[in-house]
Motif scaffolding. Structure first.
Motif, PDB file in Angstrom:
ATOM      1  N   TYR A   1       0.835  -1.208   0.000  1.00 41.45           N
ATOM      2  CA  TYR A   1       0.000   0.000   0.000  1.00 41.45           C
ATOM      3  C   TYR A   1       0.862   1.246   0.000  1.00 41.45           C
ATOM      4  O   TYR A   1       1.966   1.250   0.562  1.00 41.45           O
ATOM      5  CB  TYR A   1      -0.891   0.030   1.258  1.00 41.45           C
ATOM      6  CG  TYR A   1      -1.852  -1.119   1.302  1.00 41.45           C
ATOM      7  CD1 TYR A   1      -3.073  -1.049   0.632  1.00 41.45           C
ATOM      8  CD2 TYR A   1      -1.518  -2.299   1.967  1.00 41.45           C
ATOM      9  CE1 TYR A   1      -3.946  -2.136   0.638  1.00 41.45           C
ATOM     10  CE2 TYR A   1      -2.383  -3.389   1.979  1.00 41.45           C
ATOM     11  CZ  TYR A   1      -3.591  -3.297   1.305  1.00 41.45           C
ATOM     12  OH  TYR A   1      -4.439  -4.362   1.299  1.00 41.45           O
TER      13      TYR A   1
ATOM     14  N   GLY B   1       5.404   8.428  -3.426  1.00 41.07           N
ATOM     15  CA  GLY B   1       4.056   8.502  -3.980  1.00 41.07           C
ATOM     16  C   GLY B   1       3.267   9.631  -3.352  1.00 41.07           C
ATOM     17  O   GLY B   1       3.130  10.720  -3.921  1.00 41.07           O
ATOM     18  N   THR B   2       2.778   9.390  -2.147  1.00 44.56           N
ATOM     19  CA  THR B   2       1.896  10.340  -1.461  1.00 44.56           C
ATOM     20  C   THR B   2       2.503  11.736  -1.363  1.00 44.56           C
ATOM     21  O   THR B   2       1.837  12.729  -1.634  1.00 44.56           O
ATOM     22  CB  THR B   2       1.596   9.797  -0.042  1.00 44.56           C
ATOM     23  OG1 THR B   2       1.177   8.437  -0.169  1.00 44.56           O
ATOM     24  CG2 THR B   2       0.512  10.592   0.647  1.00 44.56           C
TER      25      THR B   2
END
Ligand code: DX5
Ligand code: ZN
Length: 247
Positions: A158, A212-213
């Motif tokens: 994730y 990513g985030t």
């Protein structure tokens, strides 16, 4: 091959490489996300492939890599979180789609040297990834046959997880070993990378930052990349100074 590999623009060896991870993009607008990352100054894109077995999630397949290859000219770093990347010609299918480098996990249930050889034979840079709890020693026998070692700093599966500081020591050991080589491999870190943790990992000798985030969530991705690069560069130069004096 449906695309020409020599049309891919690899920027002249940046000391720090920044790869936004498409997993954090809006999946309804993946093409826009890929273009946005390239325009923001990313050195490449990172694509996470999950098989629902190696990790408890599913993400994307070769067609998404192909879409990204069509949209941007920067390299596509493809991270196979798969138990059996050797099956169903997956290696060749991701390479045909445009992956380079192509990274497999040391924990995969396949013949690792053979998988690495298949990647190399196809003219693509092979990389080996370690999960947070996997010791450095597990890759010792393969390290000379890869172009990149990727240290996971979260348990894969994730995006948006918290960076695990316990991997810093592992990064340092891998970086020192790489630094002593004539042709050092790239040392990448993936998971929970933001401005703050980028500094921590580059201080230990990492050179490739996968985020990513922190990048897709930033109000201004170009600024976030610039800030991350500047801070990471300063931290990495502290590592190299120290590494030189410790030889
Ligand atoms: C995690 C993936 C990462 C992920 C990173 O399994 O391998 O590449 O996209 O995402 P952030 O930066 O949000 O931790
Ligand atoms: Zn990844």
């Amino acid at each position: 091959m449906w695309f020409e590999r020599d049309t891919i623009v690899t920027k002249p060896k940046p000391d720090i490489v920044i790869l936004p991870s498409l997993l954090a993009a809006d999946f309804g607008h993946l093409e826009d996300a890929a273009r946005k990352a390239e325009a923001a100054g990313a050195d490449g894109l990172h694509l996470d492939i999950m098989d629902g077995h190696f990790v408890p999630n599913l993400s994307m397949g070769p067609d998404v890599v192909k879409m990204a290859r069509r949209c941007v000219r920067i390299p596509l770093s493809v991270h196979l979180m798969m138990s059996r990347p050797d099956r169903f010609n997956f290696i060749e299918r991701f390479i045909d789609a445009g992956a380079d480098p192509l990274l497999i996990h040391i924990e995969a249930e396949c013949d690792i040297p053979d998988a690495l050889r298949r990647i190399r034979t196809a003219g693509v840079k092979p990389g080996l990834t370690l999960n947070p709890d996997t010791p450095v020693e597990s890759i010792a026998q393969y390290v000379d046959s890869v172009d990149e070692v990727l240290c996971m700093s979260v348990h894969p599966g994730y995006g948006g997880q918290k960076f695990m500081p316990s991997v810093l020591n592992k990064i340092h050991r891998l970086a020192l070993a790489a630094h002593r080589r004539e042709k050092p491999q790239s040392l990448s870190v993936d998971g929970g990378i933001d401005l703050n943790t980028a500094v921590q990992v580059c201080r230990q000798g990492a050179t490739v930052l996968i985020a990513g985030t922190a990048l897709f969530g930033a109000p201004d991705m170009a600024l976030a990349i610039r800030e991350m690069r500047d801070a990471a560069r300063a931290a990495y130069s502290q590592f190299t100074q120290e590494a030189q004096t410790s030889v």
